[in-house]
Scaffold this active site. Structure first.
Site, short mmCIF file in Angstrom:
data_model
loop_
_atom_site.label_atom_id
_atom_site.label_comp_id
_atom_site.label_asym_id
_atom_site.label_seq_id
_atom_site.Cartn_x
_atom_site.Cartn_y
_atom_site.Cartn_z
N CYS A 263 0.79 -1.23 0.00
CA CYS A 263 0.00 0.00 0.00
C CYS A 263 0.83 1.29 0.00
O CYS A 263 0.76 2.06 -0.95
CB CYS A 263 -0.96 0.00 1.18
SG CYS A 263 -2.23 -1.26 0.99
N ARG A 330 5.54 -7.80 -0.82
CA ARG A 330 5.52 -6.71 -1.80
C ARG A 330 6.29 -5.49 -1.27
O ARG A 330 6.05 -5.02 -0.18
CB ARG A 330 4.07 -6.34 -2.15
CG ARG A 330 3.41 -7.42 -2.99
CD ARG A 330 1.97 -7.11 -3.29
NE ARG A 330 1.08 -7.47 -2.20
CZ ARG A 330 -0.26 -7.41 -2.29
NH1 ARG A 330 -0.85 -7.02 -3.39
NH2 ARG A 330 -1.00 -7.76 -1.25
P1 NAD Z 1 -4.07 -8.79 -4.13
O1 NAD Z 1 -3.13 -8.70 -5.25
O2 NAD Z 1 -3.71 -9.59 -2.92
O3 NAD Z 1 -5.46 -9.37 -4.65
C1 NAD Z 1 -6.10 -8.96 -5.81
C2 NAD Z 1 -6.84 -10.16 -6.39
O4 NAD Z 1 -7.65 -9.73 -7.48
C3 NAD Z 1 -5.93 -11.25 -6.94
O5 NAD Z 1 -6.24 -12.49 -6.32
C4 NAD Z 1 -6.24 -11.27 -8.44
O6 NAD Z 1 -6.14 -12.56 -9.00
C5 NAD Z 1 -7.66 -10.76 -8.44
N1 NAD Z 1 -8.13 -10.23 -9.74
C6 NAD Z 1 -7.47 -9.46 -10.63
N2 NAD Z 1 -8.26 -9.20 -11.69
C7 NAD Z 1 -9.43 -9.80 -11.44
C8 NAD Z 1 -10.65 -9.89 -12.17
N3 NAD Z 1 -10.81 -9.28 -13.35
N4 NAD Z 1 -11.66 -10.59 -11.63
C9 NAD Z 1 -11.52 -11.22 -10.45
N5 NAD Z 1 -10.39 -11.17 -9.72
C10 NAD Z 1 -9.36 -10.47 -10.20
O7 NAD Z 1 -4.42 -7.30 -3.72
P2 NAD Z 1 -4.87 -6.76 -2.28
O8 NAD Z 1 -3.69 -6.57 -1.40
O9 NAD Z 1 -5.99 -7.59 -1.78
O10 NAD Z 1 -5.39 -5.31 -2.67
C11 NAD Z 1 -6.60 -5.10 -3.34
C12 NAD Z 1 -6.94 -3.62 -3.29
O11 NAD Z 1 -7.14 -3.21 -1.93
C13 NAD Z 1 -5.83 -2.71 -3.83
O12 NAD Z 1 -6.42 -1.61 -4.46
C14 NAD Z 1 -5.11 -2.27 -2.57
O13 NAD Z 1 -4.46 -1.04 -2.74
C15 NAD Z 1 -6.25 -2.14 -1.61
N6 NAD Z 1 -5.88 -2.28 -0.19
C16 NAD Z 1 -4.97 -3.23 0.19
C17 NAD Z 1 -4.67 -3.38 1.54
C18 NAD Z 1 -3.67 -4.41 1.99
O14 NAD Z 1 -3.24 -4.34 3.14
N7 NAD Z 1 -3.27 -5.36 1.16
C19 NAD Z 1 -5.28 -2.57 2.50
C20 NAD Z 1 -6.21 -1.63 2.07
C21 NAD Z 1 -6.51 -1.50 0.72
#
Ligand code: NAD
Length: 434
Positions: A263, A330
Site C-alpha cells: 500500500c 511486496r
Molecule cells: P491482491 O493482489 O492480494 O489481490 C487482488 C486479487 O484480485 C488477486 O487475487 C487477483 O487474481 C484478483 N483479480 C485481478 N483481476 C481480477 C478480475 N478481473 N476478476 C476477479 N479477480 C481479479 O491485492 P490486495 O492486497 O488484496 O489489494 C486489493 C486492493 O485493496 C488494492 O487496491 C489495494 O491497494 C487495496 N488495499 C490493500 C490493503 C492491503 O493491506 N493489502 C489494505 C487496504 C486497501
C-alpha cells in the site's frame, strides 16, 4: 444480504470472510483458478492471523463460497464489492486495468438494481469512470449506484481491523445505496464503530490521504533518526517525548528501514501522480518517497562499518516480510538489502516465520533456515529487517556462540544498544546516537 466480492486477495478474502461472519451471504470471485480451487478445498492462500478459523467456520456454515464465475456471482447479488489489485502503472499512477475489467463484467452480467462498491484503492474520480464502464457494457439500461468504501485494514491485524475499525468510510450520493451499506455493515454499527458518510470523491481521497499521512510520519521520523545518529541523540526517546503531545500521538513514530508493503509505496506515488495531473505540486510526497528510498538503502553502509569487505562473507537476515505477522513480500525492504548484499558478493542466509514461500519466489541463492538460530551459524553479521516478536527474547549467548563475528545491524530497533554492547555484540540500530 447477497454480496459478491470480486478479487480474493489480501483484502477481498478478509472482507468476504468478515462480511459472511456478520451474517451476509458472500460469494468471492477471482480469476486465479488455483486460488479458488484451494479455497474450495478448504485451504487458504495467505497467512493472516485469525483468518483461517473464521473462514473455516463460515465455509462450514455455507455463508461464503468461492468461484471463478463472475457472471453467476453478479447475477445473484444485491451488492458487488470490487477488491481487485490496483498496482503501480508505468509512471507510478494507479493501474486501473483490473478495476475496469470488473466494471465491464458487472455491466454485462447485472440483471437487476445493484450497489457497486469500490473497495480497491483508486484515485479520486475513478467511480465516475467505473460508472461509465458499467453503463457502456449494459445491453439495456439497468439502475445501479456507486459507492466508494475504501479499506483501511492492516495486514497482520486484518480481521480485527475489519470487524472493529477506527471508522468505516462510505462515499455515496444515493440514499438507497446508503441504506443497503448500513444493512451490510450492521455488525459494525452494532459494535458502535463510527461510520462516516461522505460524497464519493471525498471517500476516494480519504484513503490516499490517510496512507500518505502515515507514510509521511514514517519518513519524517526516519529523517529525524538520521539527525539523531549524527548529533548523538536517541530517536526512541525523541519519539516518546513527541508522542505524549496529544496533537501528535505515539503511533507511527518508530524509525526503521523504511516502509514497504502493498500500500504505502504505491499509494504515495499514485497520489503524487494524481496531484500532478491536477496541477498540484506534491512537494511533501516527493520528499516522503525520497527519504524512504534512501532509508531502505541505509543498512548496508552500517553493515560495512563492521564488515568492510562483504565479498565471500556470510550474512544472516532476520525477517523478510514487509512487516511482522504477514507473509506479504511486496516492496519489502529485505528485498533491497538482499540485492545489495548479493551485489557485494555476500552469501545470504535468512529466516522469516511466515514469508519463506513468498520470498522464495522473489530472491535467488538465499539459504532459508527453519529457526532464527540456524540462520546465525558461522555468519559474519546479522541484519534484522522485520521485527517479528520472537526475535525479542532470544538467548543472546547462544546467538553469539553461533556467529563467527558478533556483529548486529538492527533495522527495527528490536534491541537496546546498551544491553547488546554489554552482551558483547558490535551493535548498531536506527537513530540511536547516544
Ligand atoms: P491482491 O493482489 O492480494 O489481490 C487482488 C486479487 O484480485 C488477486 O487475487 C487477483 O487474481 C484478483 N483479480 C485481478 N483481476 C481480477 C478480475 N478481473 N476478476 C476477479 N479477480 C481479479 O491485492 P490486495 O492486497 O488484496 O489489494 C486489493 C486492493 O485493496 C488494492 O487496491 C489495494 O491497494 C487495496 N488495499 C490493500 C490493503 C492491503 O493491506 N493489502 C489494505 C487496504 C486497501
Amino acid at each position: 444480504m447477497k454480496i459478491s466480492v470480486i478479487g480474493t486477495g489480501y483484502v477481498g478474502l478478509v472482507v468476504g470472510t468478515c462480511l459472511a461472519d456478520m451474517g451476509n451471504d458472500v460469494v468471492c470471485v477471482d480469476v486465479n483458478e488455483e486460488k479458488i480451487k484451494l479455497l474450495k478445498e478448504g485451504g487458504i492462500p495467505i497467512y493472516e492471523p485469525g483468518l483461517k478459523d473464521l473462514l473455516d467456520r463460515n465455509r462450514e456454515e455455507e455463508r461464503i463460497k468461492f468461484t471463478t464465475d463472475i457472471k453467476s456471482a453478479v447475477e445473484n447479488s444485491k451488492a458487488v464489492f470490487i477488491a481487485v489489485g490496483t498496482p503501480p502503472g508505468k509512471n507510478h499512477e494507479a493501474d486501473l486495468t483490473f478495476v475496469k475489467e470488473v466494471a465491464a463484467s458487472i455491466g454485462k452480467y447485472m440483471k437487476d438494481y445493484l450497489v457497486v462498491v469500490d473497495k480497491s484503492t483508486v484515485p479520486v474520480g475513478t467511480a465516475d469512470s467505473v460508472k461509465e464502464a458499467i453503463r457502456n457494457n449494459q445491453e439495456k439500461p439497468i439502475e445501479f449506484d456507486m459507492v466508494s468504501n475504501p479499506e483501511f485494514l492492516r495486514e497482520g491485524e486484518a480481521v480485527g481491523d475489519f470487524t472493529y475499525p477506527d471508522r468505516v468510510v462510505i462515499g455515496t450520493e444515493s440514499e438507497k445505496a446508503k441504506e443497503i451499506m448500513k444493512n451490510i455493515y450492521r455488525g459494525i454499527i452494532r459494535a458502535d464503530r463510527p461510520i462516516i458518510f461522505t460524497d464519493i470523491k471525498s471517500a476516494e481521497t480519504i484513503k490516499y490521504a490517510s496512507n500518505a499521512m502515515l507514510a509521511t510520519r514514517i519518513s519524517f521520523m526516519n529523517e529525524i533518526a538520521q539527525l539523531c545518529e549524527k548529533a548523538g541523540a536517541d530517536v526512541k526517546m525523541v519519539a516518546k517525548g513527541m508522542g505524549f503531545d496529544q496533537r501528535i500521538g505515539p503511533r507511527f513514530l518508530q524509525a526503521g528501514v523504511g516502509y514497504g508493503g502493498s500500500c504505502f509505496p504505491k499509494d504515495v506515488k499514485a497520489l503524487y501522480e494524481t496531484m500532478k495531473s491536477y496541477g498540484v505540486n506534491g512537494l511533501v510526497l516527493e520528499a516522503v518517497e525520497r527519504v524512504n528510498h534512501e532509508q531502505k538503502r541505509s543498512l548496508l553502509p552500517k553493515l560495512k562499518e563492521f564488515v568492510s569487505e562483504l565479498s565471500g562473507k556470510k550474512i544472516a537476515v532476520w525477517g523478510l516480510a514487509f512487516k511482522p505477522k504477514t507473509d506479504d513480500m511486496r516492496e519489502a525492504p529485505s528485498l533491497v538489502l538482499i540485492e545489495q548484499l548479493q551485489k557485494e558478493g555476500a552469501d545470504v542466509t535468512a529466516f522469516d516465520p511466515e514469508a519463506e514461500k513468498t520470498a522464495g519466489k522473489l530472491v535467488n541463492n538465499v539459504e532459508f533456515t527453519k529457526t532464527p538460530y540456524d540462520a546465525l551459524k558461522d555468519v559474519d553479521a546479522l541484519v534484522i529487517v522485520t521485527e517479528w516478536n520472537e526475535f525479542r527474547e532470544l538467548d543472546k549467548e547462544k546467538m553469539k556462540s553461533l556467529m563467527k563475528s558478533p556483529n548486529i545491524v538492527d533495522g527495527r530497533n528490536v534491541y537496546e544498544p546498551k544491553d547488546m554492547k554489554e552482551a558483547g555484540f558490535n551493535y548498531v540500530g536506527v537513530g540511536r546516537g547516544v
